[in-house]
Design an enzyme around this catalytic site. Structure first.
Site, PDB file in Angstrom:
ATOM      1  N   CYS A  22       3.219   1.649   2.866  1.00 48.08           N
ATOM      2  CA  CYS A  22       4.458   0.882   2.716  1.00 48.08           C
ATOM      3  C   CYS A  22       5.488   1.680   1.923  1.00 48.08           C
ATOM      4  CB  CYS A  22       4.187  -0.445   2.001  1.00 48.08           C
ATOM      5  SG  CYS A  22       3.091  -1.564   2.869  1.00 48.08           S
ATOM      6  N   ASP A  78      12.353  23.788 -33.519  1.00 46.96           N
ATOM      7  CA  ASP A  78      13.582  24.078 -34.260  1.00 46.96           C
ATOM      8  C   ASP A  78      13.307  23.712 -35.728  1.00 46.96           C
ATOM      9  OD1 ASP A  78      16.457  24.373 -34.851  1.00 46.96           O
ATOM     10  OD2 ASP A  78      16.399  22.184 -35.005  1.00 46.96           O
ATOM     11  N   CYS A 128       0.835  -1.197   0.000  1.00 44.37           N
ATOM     12  CA  CYS A 128       0.000   0.000   0.000  1.00 44.37           C
ATOM     13  C   CYS A 128       0.869   1.245   0.000  1.00 44.37           C
ATOM     14  CB  CYS A 128      -0.938   0.016   1.206  1.00 44.37           C
ATOM     15  SG  CYS A 128      -0.074   0.162   2.784  1.00 44.37           S
ATOM     16  N   ASP A 186      16.498  18.671 -32.070  1.00 42.87           N
ATOM     17  CA  ASP A 186      17.264  17.441 -32.258  1.00 42.87           C
ATOM     18  C   ASP A 186      18.753  17.605 -32.051  1.00 42.87           C
ATOM     19  OD1 ASP A 186      17.774  18.909 -34.712  1.00 42.87           O
ATOM     20  OD2 ASP A 186      18.603  17.016 -35.463  1.00 42.87           O
ATOM     21  N   ASP A 227      20.390  22.573 -29.655  1.00 42.36           N
ATOM     22  CA  ASP A 227      19.037  22.666 -29.114  1.00 42.36           C
ATOM     23  C   ASP A 227      18.976  22.278 -27.647  1.00 42.36           C
ATOM     24  OD1 ASP A 227      17.938  23.410 -31.585  1.00 42.36           O
ATOM     25  OD2 ASP A 227      17.744  21.319 -32.204  1.00 42.36           O
TER      26      ASP A 227
END
Length: 751
Positions: free
Chosen positions: A21, A440, A18, A640, A644
């Site tokens: 826990c 971009d 639970c 990419d 960037d």
């Protein structure tokens, strides 16, 4: 993960049931030197250990602490193979199933013994013997079938805490202890109206409580296994053995024994065990598990290959370049594992609530008992006991603890199967508030590689002659523009002319001697500097091409311009449809690029961008994103390249095209393994759908407890509505299962 945090290790922890826990394990681990923070996931049974210092973690101390807290240490997650995990899960499920079957079977016998009128003739047996029989069977159910509850509750008590097991133990033992007491000392409690009648014994309730809670745990366990199917399917993609080339022979070795540089043979229909480079042979390879692309890709010598992908046609040999967790598949699995362990802010709130929830429930149960035993108009010890036990049983915080991790597990697993890697729960909440997506250009909206799109020749020259001369010069150059020219000439099988006295003029062009004549290739400025007149119609043509995003280079021989080549970075096939989808989602689109304004404007016109910013350095991109954020926008950046990475990090949400650099991927929050831009919208839809399920799960978990506890306490008893502890146990079990099943609905999401 903040930049100051460092992931040290991901370990597997067993025995958690639970949310309470989870809090106990986290607090236990965070007391160990070297661990600044522990993020524990109930659904996956894993703990991500973080540190803000350059310290190592003593795994021996970790193991001792986990065992002392009453849980099971199952080693480092990275060392646990799919086979090991499956074996452990199968063993746990078998053990649970045996105890559930035994518990329910014995509980039904106890129920029959407690209500002998159910079976004709059974009530002829003396009550003493029936009660003794019920006591014996109930003892087996309580202390053997439910033994795990007692061990965990005792361990929690040693840690001065309480959890679900504490509630189950108190509830079942209250009913069991009361029944034993009445059986042994009949005069302890007697009915006021009928002093010679023995009060009802609750052996059947005590046994059924344990059995139903355990049944709920079994159903929950099976549902959680189903929820984690996606990550298991990824793990199963890697074959266990590989055919290693050794001289003239082939030797099958376990994948774990492979090392970089080994030569592996792959035949049709086989999956690749590791990453590598193709050496000999050709084939087509299905990479859909990695990229989400349905069409297979042709592979030739020098092409990169990835673990888990499926060879289709040819037989080939490749050289191993990455093994184990270093492979692309291994990295994806690692990212998904970490994502499933990271918590959404809303889950941290739920965990904090769970930390105080059990003690509050204990207080409510005590108050319930006192009210019904002393304060109501007709006090009843039996009713007080039943209501208090019902409160303890129905209040189990299992559903609360499973609400977020199961949804994240299913959502991230589905994303991984479609080439979308979500890096944790924090990402989901930021996507939910997203208002703007910044793209971009080069390498993101475009392919990032130039292609020859136009050849124009002056009078007396053919297009092939222009291309051959340009090829002859660029064949000696390393400029990206030259690579496009060389590729185009190769497609036409043109052979280069011999060039002597080759010279490069950086930023302008190249020149040389061909057949004793000077030849030139470059921009208009270069030709003017060489004293060559560029005709007016050529200058106009260069301007028109630039406005459409095409870079023009001139070709000259002697003192004349003899032709023109147009080179362009082509748009990705998916760019237009992806932006249309985002527009329909009412998301503002912005284009940022370091390219010249004319080229960026041409792309913007084609894709219907309304806001563009060109000729930007990496620092300028950051400034533009920060400006949008100051204006109240929640910004996602899609990129990419290495340049960037800073912008991806500063944006509220970084989305990296997986074909890009490792730095960009590391800086991002979402990684798209393929270059299909439609996955940007798909990632946003998946994130929003996952967060919606989390909200639904938490709402019903809190609603269930806020409604169920008062009913169990007897608030509706004036209207004749009460809650038997057995019904409370069944309702508690169903609440946990319903949360997991709701999370599984995410699998219906279409991409």
């Amino acid at each position: 993960m903040n930049s100051s945090e460092r992931a040290l290790e991901t370990i597997a922890v067993g025995g958690m049931t639970c949310a309470a826990c989870v809090r106990r394990v986290e607090k236990t681990l965070e007391k160990i030197p070297g661990i600044a923070q522990a993020r524990v996931n109930l659904a996956t049974g894993q703990a991500l250990l973080l540190s803000d210092k350059d310290l190592g973690v003593d795994l021996v101390a970790v193991e001792e602490a986990i065992i002392k807290a009453g849980f099971f240490y199952r080693g480092k997650a990275a060392d646990r193979s799919l086979t090991t995990q499956e074996r452990e899960q199968n063993q746990e499920e078998r053990a649970l199933t045996v105890k559930v079957v035994a518990g329910i079977s014995l509980s039904l016998l106890v129920m029959v013994a407690s209500m002998p009128g159910l079976i004709p003739g059974l009530n002829q047996i003396p009550a003493f013997f029936l009660h003794a029989f019920a006591w014996g069977l109930t003892s087996v159910v309580i202390f053997w079938v439910g033994g795990g509850f007692f061990r965990s509750a005792f361990a929690a008590l040693q840690q001065r805490s309480a959890d679900m097991n504490t509630l189950v133990v108190l509830g079942s033992m209250a009913a069991y202890g009361y029944s034993v007491l009445i059986f042994l000392i009949p005069d302890f409690v007697t009915s006021n109206s009928s002093p010679n009648i023995l009060p009802h014994l609750y052996f059947d309730g005590a046994a059924m409580i344990v059995s139903l809670v355990l049944l709920g745990r079994l159903l929950e366990f099976r549902a959680r296994r189903k929820a984690s199917q996606a990550i298991r399917k990824l793990l199963a993609l890697q074959p266990p053995v590989a055919r290693v080339v050794q001289g003239e022979e082939f030797l099958e070795l376990p994948v774990a024994a492979l090392k970089n540089g080994d030569l592996i043979q792959i035949r049709p229909g086989e999956r690749l065990p590791v990453d590598g480079l193709l050496l000999t042979g050709t084939s087509t390879v299905d990479e859909s598990m990695l990229t989400g692309e349905s069409l297979p890709r042709r592979k030739e010598s020098g092409d990169e290959l990835f673990a888990g992908t499926l060879n289709q046609l040819g037989t080939f040999i490749f050289r191993v370049t990455r093994i184990g967790t270093e492979t692309t598949l291994g990295q994806i699995i690692k990212l998904v594992d970490e994502a499933q362990t990271r918590k959404a802010p809303i889950q941290r709130f739920a965990d904090q609530v769970a930390g105080v929830f059990v003690p509050v429930v204990l207080v409510i149960a005590i108050i319930t008992f006192l009210v019904w035993n002393f304060l109501v108009p007709e006090p009843s010890f039996n009713q007080a006991l039943l209501n208090a036990v019902s409160v303890l049983i129905i209040a189990c915080p299992c559903a609360m603890g499973l609400a977020t991790p199961t949804a994240i597990m299913v959502g991230t697993g589905i994303g991984a199967r479609h080439g979308i890697i979500l890096k944790g729960g924090e990402v989901l909440e930021r996507v939910h508030r997203l208002t703007t997506v910044v793209f971009d250009k080069t390498g993101t909206l475009t392919t990032g590689s130039l292609r020859l799109t136009a050849i124009e020749s002056e009078a007396g020259w053919t297009q092939d002659q222009i291309l051959r001369l340009a090829f002859s010069l660029e064949n000696m150059s390393e400029h990206p523009l030259g690579a496009a020219v060389v590729t185009a000439a190769g497609e036409k099988n043109l052979a280069p002319e011999p060039i002597t006295d080759f010279k490069v003029h950086p930023g302008l062009g190249v020149q040389g001697i061909s057949h004793n004549k000077p030849v030139f290739l470059g921009n208009a400025r270069f030709f003017v500097e060489q004293g060559i007149v560029v005709a007016e119609h050529l200058l106009k043509r260069i301007t028109l091409l630039a406005e459409s995003g095409v870079t023009a280079i001139l070709v000259g021989e002697g003192e004349s311009v003899i032709g023109l080549l147009g080179l362009a970075d082509e748009l990705r096939p998916s760019a237009e449809s992806a932006l249309e989808i985002l527009n329909r989602m009412d998301i503002k689109l912005v284009l940022l690029s370091g390219d010249n304004r004319q080229t960026v404007a041409a792309v913007a016109r084609h894709l219907n961008f309304t806001e563009i910013h060109a000729e930007l350095l990496p620092a300028d991109k950051i400034a533009k994103i920060e400006l949008l954020q100051k204006q109240g926008e929640v910004v996602a950046m899609v990129g990419d390249g290495i340049n960037d990475a800073p912008a991806l990090a500063v944006a509220d949400l970084g989305i990296a095209i997986g074909a890009g650099s490792d730095i960009a991927i590391e800086a991002s929050d979402i990684t798209l393994v393929s270059d299909d831009l439609n996955h940007v919208a798909a990632a946003i839809r998946l994130s929003r759908a996952t967060l919606k399920v989390i909200h639904q799960n938490l709402f019903w978990a809190f609603f269930y407890n806020s409604v169920g506890i008062p009913i169990a306490a007897g608030i509706l008893s004036p209207w004749g509505i009460t809650l038997n502890p057995m019904i409370a146990a069944g309702a508690m079990a169903l609440s946990s299962v319903s949360v997991v099943m709701n999370s599984l609905h995410l699998r219906r999401l279409e991409f």
